[in-house]
Design an enzyme around this catalytic site. Structure first.
Site, PDB file in Angstrom:
ATOM      1  N   ASN A 113       0.065  -1.257   5.033  1.00  9.01           N
ATOM      2  CA  ASN A 113       1.253  -0.356   5.643  1.00  9.01           C
ATOM      3  C   ASN A 113       0.625  -0.237   7.440  1.00  9.01           C
ATOM      4  O   ASN A 113      -0.605   0.289   7.839  1.00  9.01           O
ATOM      5  CB  ASN A 113       1.263   1.297   5.719  1.00  9.01           C
ATOM      6  CG  ASN A 113       1.822   1.547   4.732  1.00  9.01           C
ATOM      7  OD1 ASN A 113       3.205   2.763   4.002  1.00  9.01           O
ATOM      8  ND2 ASN A 113       1.716   0.815   3.654  1.00  9.01           N
ATOM      9  N   ASN A 139      -7.026   6.041  -1.851  1.00  8.35           N
ATOM     10  CA  ASN A 139      -5.860   5.209  -1.022  1.00  8.35           C
ATOM     11  C   ASN A 139      -5.714   4.521  -2.629  1.00  8.35           C
ATOM     12  O   ASN A 139      -7.249   3.526  -2.130  1.00  8.35           O
ATOM     13  CB  ASN A 139      -6.017   4.473   0.479  1.00  8.35           C
ATOM     14  CG  ASN A 139      -4.905   3.919   0.082  1.00  8.35           C
ATOM     15  OD1 ASN A 139      -4.258   3.245  -0.235  1.00  8.35           O
ATOM     16  ND2 ASN A 139      -4.658   4.258   1.551  1.00  8.35           N
ATOM     17  N   CYS A 143      -4.701  -3.356   2.917  1.00  6.20           N
ATOM     18  CA  CYS A 143      -4.729  -2.838   4.340  1.00  6.20           C
ATOM     19  C   CYS A 143      -5.605  -2.644   5.497  1.00  6.20           C
ATOM     20  O   CYS A 143      -6.677  -4.328   5.816  1.00  6.20           O
ATOM     21  CB  CYS A 143      -3.835  -1.385   4.503  1.00  6.20           C
ATOM     22  SG  CYS A 143      -2.805  -1.554   5.675  1.00  6.20           S
ATOM     23  N   GLU A 153       0.608  -0.989   0.024  1.00  6.05           N
ATOM     24  CA  GLU A 153      -0.310   0.020  -0.467  1.00  6.05           C
ATOM     25  C   GLU A 153       0.611   1.021   0.037  1.00  6.05           C
ATOM     26  O   GLU A 153       2.151   1.285   0.517  1.00  6.05           O
ATOM     27  CB  GLU A 153      -0.691  -0.044   1.009  1.00  6.05           C
ATOM     28  CG  GLU A 153      -1.185   1.285   1.675  1.00  6.05           C
ATOM     29  CD  GLU A 153      -2.367   1.010   2.998  1.00  6.05           C
ATOM     30  OE1 GLU A 153      -1.713   0.753   4.056  1.00  6.05           O
ATOM     31  OE2 GLU A 153      -3.482   1.751   2.368  1.00  6.05           O
ATOM     32  N   LYS A 181      -9.490   1.826  -2.178  1.00  6.20           N
ATOM     33  CA  LYS A 181     -10.008   1.372  -0.766  1.00  6.20           C
ATOM     34  C   LYS A 181     -11.018   1.883  -0.073  1.00  6.20           C
ATOM     35  O   LYS A 181     -11.154   3.202   0.022  1.00  6.20           O
ATOM     36  CB  LYS A 181      -8.658   2.593   0.624  1.00  6.20           C
ATOM     37  CG  LYS A 181      -8.262   1.515   1.895  1.00  6.20           C
ATOM     38  CD  LYS A 181      -7.526   1.969   2.481  1.00  6.20           C
ATOM     39  CE  LYS A 181      -6.662   1.018   3.735  1.00  6.20           C
ATOM     40  NZ  LYS A 181      -5.764   1.886   4.501  1.00  6.20           N
ATOM     41  N   GLU A 221      -6.284   8.784   7.893  1.00  3.23           N
ATOM     42  CA  GLU A 221      -6.697   8.392   6.895  1.00  3.23           C
ATOM     43  C   GLU A 221      -7.981   8.735   6.162  1.00  3.23           C
ATOM     44  O   GLU A 221      -8.403   9.372   5.308  1.00  3.23           O
ATOM     45  CB  GLU A 221      -6.850   6.625   6.629  1.00  3.23           C
ATOM     46  CG  GLU A 221      -5.427   6.340   6.450  1.00  3.23           C
ATOM     47  CD  GLU A 221      -5.385   4.626   5.699  1.00  3.23           C
ATOM     48  OE1 GLU A 221      -5.027   3.849   6.578  1.00  3.23           O
ATOM     49  OE2 GLU A 221      -5.631   4.245   4.753  1.00  3.23           O
TER      50      GLU A 221
HETATM   51  N1  ING Z   1      -2.769  -0.084   8.785  1.00  2.00           N
HETATM   52  C1  ING Z   1      -4.164  -0.180  10.070  1.00  2.00           C
HETATM   53  C2  ING Z   1      -4.200  -1.460   9.633  1.00  2.00           C
HETATM   54  O1  ING Z   1      -5.562  -1.699   9.062  1.00  2.00           O
HETATM   55  C3  ING Z   1      -4.903  -0.616  12.259  1.00  2.00           C
HETATM   56  C4  ING Z   1      -4.406   0.159  10.486  1.00  2.00           C
HETATM   57  C5  ING Z   1      -3.604  -1.180  12.622  1.00  2.00           C
HETATM   58  C6  ING Z   1      -6.370  -0.701  12.210  1.00  2.00           C
HETATM   59  C7  ING Z   1      -4.335  -1.936  13.692  1.00  2.00           C
HETATM   60  C8  ING Z   1      -7.021  -1.259  13.103  1.00  2.00           C
HETATM   61  C9  ING Z   1      -5.922  -2.332  14.353  1.00  2.00           C
HETATM   62  O2  ING Z   1      -3.524  -2.496   9.420  1.00  2.00           O
HETATM   63  C10 ING Z   1      -4.196   1.285   7.557  1.00  2.00           C
HETATM   64  N2  ING Z   1      -3.236   2.039   6.500  1.00  2.00           N
HETATM   65  O3  ING Z   1      -5.176   0.363   7.736  1.00  2.00           O
END
Ligand code: ING
Length: 309
Positions: free
Chosen positions: A193, A106, A168, A46, A123, A142
């Site tokens: 990411n 995205n 993601c 991503e 996304k 985001e």
């Molecule tokens: N990053 C993270 C993901 O879904 C996140 C944000 C991390 C959400 C951990 C919930 C828990 O992997 C992106 N860019 O969506």
């Protein structure tokens, strides 16, 4: 048999000051490695051209727009497309898209082996928040910088199979895989990411987050009898750690290839798309087993409505 050798091109950290040209050089190095190992498809992360900029609070739209691509390929990415064409390797990668109409997404694309873009995905599940959050150890904006995707979860017939993309946070939602599963998807390609720590729950460290990372991609693969290729942008970007764990999951939900570092690292596996068939014709033969008359709330209700007292 419909075998194709797939590469997962994990990228290490891209610092805020790094150029797109430098990121593309690193991508081309991974692409060359993939070619040397017989890959015909390479999946990148991503937002693979820049640092994960949604961690930075910005108000000036001109500054925000500097993180977006107005054309694809553009001057910075054309060398990547040229090398992919030279190698005869299809590529999929994520970037921040600014459309001619001024919309910000995205986005991820897939090319064929002649470097023609054959599919695009925007996304849909945007995590995080839209305003500066003082409660968080770091920001995840985001919802501030991107619109939710407006293309659904398309599945494209190419390279002798059925390919879909997500990005993601999408990988955490079963609906993502099922909508593609209902189109017969045989390989889901996704980049991510993901911060190594939870900005709202410091006790949740890399181990638990890696568990969730594998759990959701293995489940999505198994429950829809599809391959899943998940590729990280990892490493420490301007002091903010993101975990690796790039992997390839087979249609039985087993991890068949996994990255070991948080740097630029290529994982490779020969994937037979015919391995999807048994699951789709037996335990997950949707037409024979699903009972959609009981599933209505999944598409008609957004949040929780608890039963009355
Ligand atoms: N990053 C993270 C993901 O879904 C996140 C944000 C991390 C959400 C951990 C919930 C828990 O992997 C992106 N860019 O969506």
């Amino acid at each position: 048999m419909r075998k194709l050798v797939v590469g997962g091109a994990q990228m290490g950290a891209i610092q805020k000051a790094d150029s797109r040209a430098h990121a593309v050089e690193r991508m081309i190095t991974l692409l060359d490695q993939a070619k040397a190992q017989g890959c015909t498809l390479v999946v990148f992360p991503e937002l693979t051209l820049t640092t994960f900029f949604p961690r930075w609070y910005m108000e000036d739209q001109e500054e925000i727009d500097t993180w977006f691509e107005r054309e694809m390929p553009g001057p910075d990415t054309l060398p990547l497309f040229d090398r992919a064409k030279e190698h005869g390797v299809a590529i999929s990668f994520g970037y921040a898209e600014l459309t001619p109409e001024g919309q910000h997404f995205n986005t991820s694309i897939l090319t064929d082996r002649d470097a023609n873009i054959v599919a695009k995905y925007r996304k849909i599940h945007l995590p995080g928040h839209a305003e500066f959050d003082t409660e968080r150890d770091f920001q995840h904006l985001e919802k501030r910088y991107f619109l939710p995707g407006n293309m659904g979860f398309p599945v494209t017939r190419t390279m002798g199979g059925l390919f879909g993309m997500c990005i993601c946070n999408d990988r955490r939602w079963p609906e993502t895989y099922r909508v593609m599963g209902l189109q017969g998807v045989e390989m889901v390609m996704l980049g991510y990411n993901t911060p190594s720590v939870n900005s709202q729950k410091p006790a949740e460290g890399p181990e638990e987050r890696m568990f969730h990372n594998k759990l959701v991609m293995q489940s999505g693969a198994y429950q829809n009898s599809t391959w899943v290729v998940g590729v990280a942008k990892a490493g420490v970007e301007d002091g903010f750690p993101m975990f690796g764990g790039s992997l390839i999951v087979n249609p039985d939900g087993q991890v068949v290839a996994e990255a070991k570092t948080e740097n630029d690292e290529l994982i490779v596996h020969e994937c037979d798309l015919d391995d999807c068939t048994f699951g789709k014709q037996t335990i997950f033969d949707f037409a024979r087993h699903r009972r959609i008359e009981h599933y209505g709330t999944i598409a008609s209700q957004t949040g929780v409505i608890e039963p009355g007292e």
